[in-house]
Design a protein around this motif. Structure first.
Motif, PDB file in Angstrom:
ATOM      1  N   ALA A  14       0.837  -1.201   0.000  1.00 59.40           N
ATOM      2  CA  ALA A  14       0.000   0.000   0.000  1.00 59.40           C
ATOM      3  C   ALA A  14       0.873   1.253   0.000  1.00 59.40           C
ATOM      4  CB  ALA A  14      -0.940  -0.010   1.207  1.00 59.40           C
ATOM      5  N   LEU A  15       1.927   1.231   0.785  1.00 54.31           N
ATOM      6  CA  LEU A  15       2.835   2.373   0.872  1.00 54.31           C
ATOM      7  C   LEU A  15       3.473   2.686  -0.472  1.00 54.31           C
ATOM      8  CD1 LEU A  15       4.588   4.116   3.175  1.00 54.31           C
ATOM      9  CD2 LEU A  15       6.321   2.636   2.188  1.00 54.31           C
ATOM     10  N   VAL A  16       4.032   1.674  -1.127  1.00 60.59           N
ATOM     11  CA  VAL A  16       4.701   1.878  -2.412  1.00 60.59           C
ATOM     12  C   VAL A  16       3.690   2.348  -3.460  1.00 60.59           C
ATOM     13  CG1 VAL A  16       5.979   0.751  -4.277  1.00 60.59           C
ATOM     14  CG2 VAL A  16       6.576   0.270  -1.901  1.00 60.59           C
ATOM     15  N   ALA A  17       2.519   1.728  -3.471  1.00 56.07           N
ATOM     16  CA  ALA A  17       1.490   2.132  -4.434  1.00 56.07           C
ATOM     17  C   ALA A  17       1.074   3.583  -4.213  1.00 56.07           C
ATOM     18  CB  ALA A  17       0.273   1.210  -4.323  1.00 56.07           C
ATOM     19  N   LEU A  18       0.856   3.959  -2.960  1.00 58.46           N
ATOM     20  CA  LEU A  18       0.467   5.338  -2.661  1.00 58.46           C
ATOM     21  C   LEU A  18       1.580   6.326  -3.002  1.00 58.46           C
ATOM     22  CD1 LEU A  18      -1.516   4.854   0.656  1.00 58.46           C
ATOM     23  CD2 LEU A  18      -2.411   5.753  -1.507  1.00 58.46           C
ATOM     24  N   GLN A  19       2.821   5.956  -2.735  1.00 59.72           N
ATOM     25  CA  GLN A  19       3.936   6.835  -3.095  1.00 59.72           C
ATOM     26  C   GLN A  19       3.974   7.053  -4.607  1.00 59.72           C
ATOM     27  OE1 GLN A  19       7.221   4.714  -1.224  1.00 59.72           O
ATOM     28  NE2 GLN A  19       7.477   6.357   0.263  1.00 59.72           N
ATOM     29  N   ALA A  20       3.829   5.979  -5.361  1.00 66.46           N
ATOM     30  CA  ALA A  20       3.904   6.080  -6.821  1.00 66.46           C
ATOM     31  C   ALA A  20       2.715   6.864  -7.383  1.00 66.46           C
ATOM     32  CB  ALA A  20       3.953   4.685  -7.439  1.00 66.46           C
ATOM     33  N   ILE A  21       1.520   6.593  -6.866  1.00 68.50           N
ATOM     34  CA  ILE A  21       0.308   7.240  -7.385  1.00 68.50           C
ATOM     35  C   ILE A  21       0.253   8.721  -7.017  1.00 68.50           C
ATOM     36  CG2 ILE A  21      -2.220   7.307  -7.146  1.00 68.50           C
ATOM     37  CD1 ILE A  21      -2.056   4.198  -6.828  1.00 68.50           C
ATOM     38  N   THR A  22       0.655   9.048  -5.794  1.00 72.31           N
ATOM     39  CA  THR A  22       0.499  10.425  -5.325  1.00 72.31           C
ATOM     40  C   THR A  22       1.722  11.310  -5.586  1.00 72.31           C
ATOM     41  OG1 THR A  22       1.281   9.924  -3.079  1.00 72.31           O
ATOM     42  CG2 THR A  22      -1.097   9.715  -3.507  1.00 72.31           C
ATOM     43  N   LYS A  23       2.788  10.751  -6.093  1.00 74.77           N
ATOM     44  CA  LYS A  23       4.005  11.535  -6.344  1.00 74.77           C
ATOM     45  C   LYS A  23       3.733  12.831  -7.105  1.00 74.77           C
ATOM     46  CE  LYS A  23       8.488  11.451  -8.591  1.00 74.77           C
ATOM     47  NZ  LYS A  23       9.395  10.724  -9.462  1.00 74.77           N
ATOM     48  N   PRO A  24       2.921  12.801  -8.183  1.00 70.71           N
ATOM     49  CA  PRO A  24       2.680  14.055  -8.904  1.00 70.71           C
ATOM     50  C   PRO A  24       1.855  15.077  -8.107  1.00 70.71           C
ATOM     51  CG  PRO A  24       1.996  12.140 -10.219  1.00 70.71           C
ATOM     52  CD  PRO A  24       2.335  11.652  -8.861  1.00 70.71           C
ATOM     53  N   LEU A  25       1.224  14.656  -7.029  1.00 78.29           N
ATOM     54  CA  LEU A  25       0.371  15.549  -6.250  1.00 78.29           C
ATOM     55  C   LEU A  25       1.144  16.344  -5.206  1.00 78.29           C
ATOM     56  CD1 LEU A  25      -2.666  13.151  -5.803  1.00 78.29           C
ATOM     57  CD2 LEU A  25      -2.324  14.921  -7.541  1.00 78.29           C
ATOM     58  N   GLY A  26       2.406  16.020  -5.010  1.00 80.61           N
ATOM     59  CA  GLY A  26       3.253  16.809  -4.132  1.00 80.61           C
ATOM     60  C   GLY A  26       3.403  16.267  -2.722  1.00 80.61           C
ATOM     61  N   GLN A  27       4.262  16.949  -1.977  1.00 81.91           N
ATOM     62  CA  GLN A  27       4.670  16.513  -0.646  1.00 81.91           C
ATOM     63  C   GLN A  27       3.509  16.412   0.339  1.00 81.91           C
ATOM     64  OE1 GLN A  27       7.580  19.087   1.178  1.00 81.91           O
ATOM     65  NE2 GLN A  27       7.829  17.771   2.944  1.00 81.91           N
ATOM     66  N   LEU A  28       2.590  17.346   0.296  1.00 87.36           N
ATOM     67  CA  LEU A  28       1.493  17.340   1.246  1.00 87.36           C
ATOM     68  C   LEU A  28       0.648  16.065   1.124  1.00 87.36           C
ATOM     69  CD1 LEU A  28       0.001  18.898   3.485  1.00 87.36           C
ATOM     70  CD2 LEU A  28      -1.417  19.893   1.696  1.00 87.36           C
ATOM     71  N   VAL A  29       0.303  15.691  -0.097  1.00 91.83           N
ATOM     72  CA  VAL A  29      -0.523  14.502  -0.316  1.00 91.83           C
ATOM     73  C   VAL A  29       0.288  13.233  -0.087  1.00 91.83           C
ATOM     74  CG1 VAL A  29      -1.915  13.232  -2.005  1.00 91.83           C
ATOM     75  CG2 VAL A  29      -2.072  15.721  -1.886  1.00 91.83           C
ATOM     76  N   THR A  30       1.448  13.141  -0.723  1.00 95.05           N
ATOM     77  CA  THR A  30       2.265  11.927  -0.595  1.00 95.05           C
ATOM     78  C   THR A  30       2.709  11.714   0.851  1.00 95.05           C
ATOM     79  OG1 THR A  30       3.038  12.174  -2.860  1.00 95.05           O
ATOM     80  CG2 THR A  30       4.317  10.717  -1.438  1.00 95.05           C
ATOM     81  N   GLY A  31       3.198  12.762   1.497  1.00 96.12           N
ATOM     82  CA  GLY A  31       3.646  12.645   2.888  1.00 96.12           C
ATOM     83  C   GLY A  31       2.513  12.247   3.822  1.00 96.12           C
ATOM     84  N   SER A  32       1.330  12.793   3.605  1.00 90.79           N
ATOM     85  CA  SER A  32       0.183  12.436   4.441  1.00 90.79           C
ATOM     86  C   SER A  32      -0.187  10.966   4.249  1.00 90.79           C
ATOM     87  CB  SER A  32      -1.016  13.331   4.106  1.00 90.79           C
ATOM     88  OG  SER A  32      -0.723  14.674   4.405  1.00 90.79           O
ATOM     89  N   CYS A  33      -0.160  10.498   2.999  1.00 87.03           N
ATOM     90  CA  CYS A  33      -0.453   9.084   2.727  1.00 87.03           C
ATOM     91  C   CYS A  33       0.583   8.168   3.371  1.00 87.03           C
ATOM     92  CB  CYS A  33      -0.514   8.835   1.224  1.00 87.03           C
ATOM     93  SG  CYS A  33      -1.962   9.548   0.421  1.00 87.03           S
ATOM     94  N   VAL A  34       1.847   8.535   3.252  1.00 87.49           N
ATOM     95  CA  VAL A  34       2.919   7.733   3.855  1.00 87.49           C
ATOM     96  C   VAL A  34       2.745   7.666   5.373  1.00 87.49           C
ATOM     97  CG1 VAL A  34       5.408   7.694   4.352  1.00 87.49           C
ATOM     98  CG2 VAL A  34       4.601   8.047   2.015  1.00 87.49           C
ATOM     99  N   ASN A  35       2.483   8.808   5.995  1.00 88.72           N
ATOM    100  CA  ASN A  35       2.301   8.821   7.445  1.00 88.72           C
ATOM    101  C   ASN A  35       1.063   8.038   7.872  1.00 88.72           C
ATOM    102  OD1 ASN A  35       4.521  10.340   8.665  1.00 88.72           O
ATOM    103  ND2 ASN A  35       3.812  11.986   7.352  1.00 88.72           N
ATOM    104  N   ALA A  36       0.020   8.049   7.050  1.00 87.18           N
ATOM    105  CA  ALA A  36      -1.172   7.247   7.364  1.00 87.18           C
ATOM    106  C   ALA A  36      -0.835   5.760   7.359  1.00 87.18           C
ATOM    107  CB  ALA A  36      -2.298   7.552   6.373  1.00 87.18           C
ATOM    108  N   VAL A  37      -0.089   5.316   6.356  1.00 90.24           N
ATOM    109  CA  VAL A  37       0.293   3.899   6.289  1.00 90.24           C
ATOM    110  C   VAL A  37       1.232   3.546   7.448  1.00 90.24           C
ATOM    111  CG1 VAL A  37       1.462   2.123   4.920  1.00 90.24           C
ATOM    112  CG2 VAL A  37      -0.090   3.743   3.800  1.00 90.24           C
ATOM    113  N   LEU A  38       2.169   4.425   7.769  1.00 86.83           N
ATOM    114  CA  LEU A  38       3.057   4.185   8.919  1.00 86.83           C
ATOM    115  C   LEU A  38       2.234   4.006  10.196  1.00 86.83           C
ATOM    116  CD1 LEU A  38       5.870   6.852   8.473  1.00 86.83           C
ATOM    117  CD2 LEU A  38       6.169   4.385   8.480  1.00 86.83           C
ATOM    118  N   ALA A  39       1.301   4.917  10.405  1.00 88.52           N
ATOM    119  CA  ALA A  39       0.485   4.877  11.621  1.00 88.52           C
ATOM    120  C   ALA A  39      -0.409   3.644  11.658  1.00 88.52           C
ATOM    121  CB  ALA A  39      -0.347   6.148  11.725  1.00 88.52           C
TER     122      ALA A  39
END
Length: 187
Positions: free
Chosen positions: A17-42
């Protein structure tokens, strides 16, 4: 299913899920990608356990670097450390699903501030401050450790956006936690 097999499977799902979200949200910028990454971490730490949260925390920046999200290899170790602090503190302080909203919110704020503070100290103060002259232009193989444009970009990336993305991602995880816990219970 044995506990070990269950842990491996759930942690693998979190990493996928983390890798998929990183790849999908990369064009959306740090706010979206970072939030998704932190959600998966949590979610990894809160649902699967601290060891899963740590595994995801350590592997996440490697994929971020390989996907071109982490701006530079010199930031991978600080991201690993801050992700680990975030996952561990959230797991330890948030309690179980029945913990009060206040306790979970306090845990989220504490974990987010700790992650932000560690990243700020390691990247902005240490790498871009104290070590900048020593690292600027240095190479590991053919890779430049710290280039002048990065010296200007890193402080903006590793300051307040880190706090914001940790709070958003952790908040999403706390919201999803009871839903996902119910969905993954043994029947």
């Amino acid at each position: 299913m044995s506990k070990k097999i269950r842990w491996i499977t759930q942690t693998a799902v979190m990493l996928a899920a983390l890798v998929a979200l990183q790849a999908i949200t990369k064009p959306l910028g740090q706010l979206v990608t970072g939030s998704c990454v932190n959600a998966v971490l949590a979610i990894s730490a809160l649902l699967v356990g601290m060891s899963s949260g740590i595994a995801v925390a350590l592997i996440s920046p490697i994929f971020a670097f390989l996907l071109g999200i982490a701006p530079n290899f010199v930031t991978v170790i600080p991201i690993m450390l801050s992700n680990t602090i975030f996952a561990c503190l959230l797991c330890c302080l948030a309690g179980n699903n029945c913990a009060s909203f206040l306790r979970q919110t306090a845990a989220l704020i504490t974990a987010s501030v700790a992650k932000f503070a560690l990243l700020y100290l390691l990247v902005v103060e240490l790498i871009c401050g104290i070590l900048a002259d020593a690292l600027l232009g240095q190479k590991i193989g053919s890779v430049v450790v710290l280039a002048p444009p990065m010296l200007n970009m890193l402080p903006a990336m590793f300051s307040w956006p880190q706090l914001l993305t940790a709070l958003i991602g952790g908040g999403v995880a706390l919201f999803l936690r009871p839903i996902l816990a119910k969905a993954t219970q043994k029947r």
